[in-house]
Design an enzyme around this catalytic site. Sequence first.
Site, PDB file in Angstrom:
ATOM      1  N   GLU A 256      58.772 -55.156 115.748  1.00 59.85           N
ATOM      2  CA  GLU A 256      59.122 -55.862 116.400  1.00 59.85           C
ATOM      3  C   GLU A 256      58.699 -56.579 116.508  1.00 59.85           C
ATOM      4  O   GLU A 256      57.826 -56.539 117.918  1.00 59.85           O
ATOM      5  CB  GLU A 256      60.526 -55.693 116.770  1.00 59.85           C
ATOM      6  CG  GLU A 256      61.492 -54.609 116.688  1.00 59.85           C
ATOM      7  CD  GLU A 256      62.912 -54.660 115.449  1.00 59.85           C
ATOM      8  OE1 GLU A 256      62.519 -56.009 115.355  1.00 59.85           O
ATOM      9  OE2 GLU A 256      63.195 -53.722 115.428  1.00 59.85           O
ATOM     10  N   CYS A 257      59.464 -58.019 116.852  1.00 58.50           N
ATOM     11  CA  CYS A 257      58.520 -59.236 117.233  1.00 58.50           C
ATOM     12  C   CYS A 257      59.319 -59.710 118.548  1.00 58.50           C
ATOM     13  O   CYS A 257      58.709 -60.505 119.494  1.00 58.50           O
ATOM     14  CB  CYS A 257      58.548 -60.688 116.115  1.00 58.50           C
ATOM     15  SG  CYS A 257      60.282 -61.028 115.766  1.00 58.50           S
ATOM     16  N   GLY A 258      60.264 -59.229 119.025  1.00 57.28           N
ATOM     17  CA  GLY A 258      60.739 -59.315 119.806  1.00 57.28           C
ATOM     18  C   GLY A 258      62.382 -60.659 119.663  1.00 57.28           C
ATOM     19  O   GLY A 258      63.025 -60.196 120.897  1.00 57.28           O
TER      20      GLY A 258
END
Length: 276
Positions: A256-258
Amino acid sequence: MSKSDFRSVNTYLNNQQLSEHLYNTDAQEIGRPDLSLEEVKHKLKDASAQQVIEWAAETFGNGLVISTSFGIQAAVMLHLATRVVPDISVIWVDTGYLPAETYRFAQELTERLNLNLKVYQSSLTPARMEALYGKLWEHQNVNALNRYDFMRKVEPMQRALKELNSTAWLAGLRRQQTEHRKSLETIVLREKQYKIHPILDWNSRDVYNYLTVNELPYHPYFEKGYVSVGDWHSSRPMKADDNNERDTRFHGLKQECGLHLPLSPEVAESLDSSNL
């Protein structure tokens, strides 16, 4: 993310005057309806993706936005949403490191679907970030990638949600993409913002069928073997030994990138290597 890394990220966030929005904004101040998630989940249990979006448009009005990365299957959600709400605000966080094909793909879809596009970027230019922190993606460690993702993706997205007075956010997440996404619901409340996932239960065949029936394109990198694409330095084609499509992102160090994860300190400290 370590405690020290979270503190540095939070300091950056404070400098951008976002803390009040993220943690202290009252629901009434932003006009967010107070919903019973259990009742909503029951109501939308058998709803189609379009019906979910129609419900969201009726419930949230001008507070409803959609995000896009102009990734491999971006045309699906953009088409679904604009059929229901033609002028919906479309948030695109441009990191400054996207492949040239992504920028051209974004232009094509923007013109074809007449998107009400809102482009947001980090307050740090790529050159300034690299001068201060180096090429963080080359460090091959999660903390460096987390810092990169917060500066270039998470902070601009939170700023976009605030400036657009968003109370609900449509996102094209699907359960089969990551371990985190398997646990999601069609609608969740996160950081005082409703997140709505109309195609959460779609599989790759559903995506293909929708694109085909509506004569919509995949991202050009689909023809090169990519099933997910983000920044040029942190995306690659899928290999035979990959467990899922997100293994092709972030050098396999995280999924995940956030943008689609909680931001509270307690949650951030409890997450593993896929936390941002």
